[in-house]
Design a protein around this motif. Structure first.
Motif, mmCIF file in Angstrom:
data_model
loop_
_atom_site.group_PDB
_atom_site.id
_atom_site.type_symbol
_atom_site.label_atom_id
_atom_site.label_comp_id
_atom_site.label_asym_id
_atom_site.label_seq_id
_atom_site.Cartn_x
_atom_site.Cartn_y
_atom_site.Cartn_z
ATOM 1 N N ARG A 137 81.839 58.211 36.178
ATOM 2 C CA ARG A 137 83.094 59.342 36.476
ATOM 3 C C ARG A 137 82.433 60.530 37.205
ATOM 4 N N ALA A 138 81.157 60.693 36.992
ATOM 5 C CA ALA A 138 80.322 61.673 37.942
ATOM 6 C C ALA A 138 80.333 61.453 39.428
ATOM 7 N N VAL A 139 79.958 60.237 39.554
ATOM 8 C CA VAL A 139 79.953 59.693 40.998
ATOM 9 C C VAL A 139 81.487 59.838 41.523
ATOM 10 N N ALA A 140 82.277 59.510 40.857
ATOM 11 C CA ALA A 140 83.614 59.438 41.488
ATOM 12 C C ALA A 140 84.251 60.935 41.784
ATOM 13 N N ARG A 141 83.757 61.755 40.824
ATOM 14 C CA ARG A 141 84.083 63.212 40.983
ATOM 15 C C ARG A 141 83.527 63.864 42.325
ATOM 16 N N ARG A 142 82.219 63.203 42.517
ATOM 17 C CA ARG A 142 81.280 63.705 43.494
ATOM 18 C C ARG A 142 82.037 63.356 44.928
ATOM 19 N N LEU A 143 82.428 61.876 44.818
ATOM 20 C CA LEU A 143 82.818 61.355 46.103
ATOM 21 C C LEU A 143 84.380 62.121 46.351
ATOM 22 N N THR A 144 85.134 62.300 45.229
ATOM 23 C CA THR A 144 86.512 62.908 45.617
ATOM 24 C C THR A 144 86.210 64.357 46.052
ATOM 25 N N ALA A 145 85.464 65.162 45.598
ATOM 26 C CA ALA A 145 85.032 66.320 46.149
ATOM 27 C C ALA A 145 84.699 66.213 47.480
ATOM 28 N N GLU A 146 83.767 65.561 47.916
ATOM 29 C CA GLU A 146 83.196 65.071 49.158
ATOM 30 C C GLU A 146 84.440 64.941 50.215
ATOM 31 N N ILE B 113 86.153 68.004 50.899
ATOM 32 C CA ILE B 113 85.680 68.885 51.716
ATOM 33 C C ILE B 113 85.570 68.513 53.320
ATOM 34 N N VAL B 114 85.516 67.057 53.472
ATOM 35 C CA VAL B 114 85.281 66.642 54.827
ATOM 36 C C VAL B 114 86.803 66.828 55.494
ATOM 37 N N LYS C 298 92.712 69.720 57.197
ATOM 38 C CA LYS C 298 93.310 71.266 57.513
ATOM 39 C C LYS C 298 94.375 71.213 58.736
ATOM 40 N N SER C 299 94.183 70.354 59.849
ATOM 41 C CA SER C 299 95.178 70.173 60.789
ATOM 42 C C SER C 299 96.354 69.830 60.173
ATOM 43 N N ALA C 300 96.367 69.052 59.217
ATOM 44 C CA ALA C 300 97.670 68.287 58.588
ATOM 45 C C ALA C 300 98.466 69.656 57.685
ATOM 46 N N VAL C 301 97.775 70.492 57.345
ATOM 47 C CA VAL C 301 98.082 71.862 56.675
ATOM 48 C C VAL C 301 99.022 72.707 57.656
ATOM 49 N N TYR C 302 98.279 72.981 58.667
ATOM 50 C CA TYR C 302 98.730 73.754 59.651
ATOM 51 C C TYR C 302 100.094 72.725 60.420
ATOM 52 N N ALA C 303 100.067 71.656 60.562
ATOM 53 C CA ALA C 303 100.992 70.948 61.054
ATOM 54 C C ALA C 303 102.221 71.032 60.128
ATOM 55 N N LEU D 249 82.089 68.064 65.091
ATOM 56 C CA LEU D 249 80.993 68.326 63.979
ATOM 57 C C LEU D 249 81.329 67.670 62.980
ATOM 58 N N PRO D 250 82.603 67.527 62.237
ATOM 59 C CA PRO D 250 82.948 67.055 61.192
ATOM 60 C C PRO D 250 82.802 65.379 61.376
ATOM 61 N N VAL D 251 82.917 65.061 62.615
ATOM 62 C CA VAL D 251 82.422 63.529 62.626
ATOM 63 C C VAL D 251 81.104 63.176 62.377
ATOM 64 N N ALA D 252 80.244 64.224 62.946
ATOM 65 C CA ALA D 252 78.872 64.283 62.762
ATOM 66 C C ALA D 252 78.386 64.188 61.252
ATOM 67 N N LEU D 253 79.295 65.129 60.177
ATOM 68 C CA LEU D 253 79.119 65.214 58.909
ATOM 69 C C LEU D 253 79.752 63.982 58.388
ATOM 70 N N ALA D 254 80.606 63.163 58.618
ATOM 71 C CA ALA D 254 81.233 62.191 58.076
ATOM 72 C C ALA D 254 80.028 60.872 57.995
ATOM 73 N N LEU D 255 79.424 60.955 59.539
ATOM 74 C CA LEU D 255 78.559 59.698 59.712
ATOM 75 C C LEU D 255 77.306 60.039 58.869
ATOM 76 N N TYR D 256 76.810 61.177 58.635
ATOM 77 C CA TYR D 256 75.838 61.683 57.811
ATOM 78 C C TYR D 256 76.108 61.329 56.582
ATOM 79 N N LEU D 257 76.990 61.486 55.812
ATOM 80 C CA LEU D 257 77.500 61.148 54.422
ATOM 81 C C LEU D 257 77.625 59.796 54.446
ATOM 82 N N LEU D 258 77.809 58.835 55.261
ATOM 83 C CA LEU D 258 78.027 57.708 55.170
ATOM 84 C C LEU D 258 76.656 56.983 55.385
ATOM 85 N N SER D 259 75.717 57.580 55.643
ATOM 86 C CA SER D 259 74.561 57.054 55.923
ATOM 87 C C SER D 259 73.447 57.379 54.691
#
Length: 287
Positions: free
Chosen positions: A36-45, A48-49, A56-61, A106-116
């Motif tokens: 559950r803790a892992v799932a909550r952390r992944l969901t929050a991640e 954030i991403v 963010k783009s979807a909300v503005y759209a 930069l979000p691409v770099a963040l996503a790749l960093y988190l997946l690594s």
């Protein structure tokens, strides 16, 4: 002088022990996080991403679409502009364009960093590497044709029935760097959308044990949502594109062909809009 734990016959130091899941060390006595803790952390991640990028783009759209629907004129009489000039001064405009492209990645770099995490290669994990360049190129161009040609037809139909706004795909001032910047913008869009909406999101939802239909639907609906500023036609077209791309990734686990396809589609749209005669553009309703 400190003594070596290895020399004493041992494993990790006295104050820490290895975490078998990832090879990390954590203090002795610290319990491993539960599911559950892992799932909550992944969901929050994930939130954030997405909040820093496509979410963010979807909300503005969505807000943009509501504004268009309540503005008075029908959607068919309204316009949206992609790749606008940011300054009448050419080299200042170029500087702004390059900064915008760089920061958008930069979000691409963040996503790749988190997946690594745990030392895994993110680019190999999601197939963003150059292991199969010619095959990826061929598949990418094929996907671009499969999506791009019907997509243009859907745009024309959407304009005709009034559910799609007029899209000005490029409004940069003419300069020697206009076409290179439009190509870079196309590549930036492709990396941002395919890495995050497909590679990152699908990997994380799979870790959260979502079912395959739900994962594909989430990826496709996210893609459609951040195109809502172009109207309902663009939403439908991009959802279909999202289903095709997500299913390809599910089967092949490679993002690179999708990046090639998306870049090709956007280069044709951006550069074609900038270079084609007005009469040609008017024929397909994009001026």
């Amino acid at each position: 002088m400190d003594r070596s734990a290895t020399a004493a016959g041992g494993g990790p130091d006295d104050g820490a022990r290895a975490d078998g899941a990832g090879g990390r060390e954590r203090p002795t006595g610290t319990p491993a996080p539960g599911d559950r803790a892992v799932a909550r952390r992944l969901t929050a991640e994930i939130w954030i991403v997405l909040g820093l990028s496509l979410g963010k783009s979807a909300v503005y759209a969505v807000v943009s679409l509501v504004a268009k629907l309540t503005a008075g004129p029908p959607l068919a009489e309204q316009t949206t502009t992609l790749n606008p000039s940011r300054s009448p001064r050419p080299y200042l405009d170029l500087t702004y364009q390059l900064l915008s492209i760089g920061f958008a990645l930069l979000p691409v770099a963040l996503a790749l960093y988190l997946l690594s995490a745990h030392g895994r290669s993110a680019v190999r994990r999601i197939g963003l590497d150059g292991a199969r360049p010619w095959r990826d190129l061929g598949v990418g161009v094929g996907l671009a044709a499969l999506i791009g040609i019907p997509g243009l037809g859907l745009y024309v139909v959407g304009r005709a029935i009034g559910i799609t706004v007029e899209v000005q795909a490029a409004a940069l001032n003419a300069a020697w760097w206009t076409v290179p910047v439009l190509i870079l913008a196309a590549l930036q869009n492709a990396l941002l959308e395919e890495v995050i909406a497909v590679g990152y999101l699908m990997e994380r939802l799979r870790e959260l044990r979502w079912g395959t239909p739900a994962i594909i639907a989430a990826s496709a609906l996210l893609r459609g949502s951040y195109h809502l500023y172009q109207g309902w036609g663009a939403f439908v077209g991009n959802v279909v594109m999202g289903v095709v791309f997500a299913e390809y990734y599910r089967r092949r686990r490679r993002v690179m062909p999708l990046v090639v396809a998306h870049t090709t589609i956007d280069v044709v749209a951006f550069v074609g809009y900038a270079l084609l005669p007005d009469a040609w553009l008017e024929a397909i309703g994009v001026t």
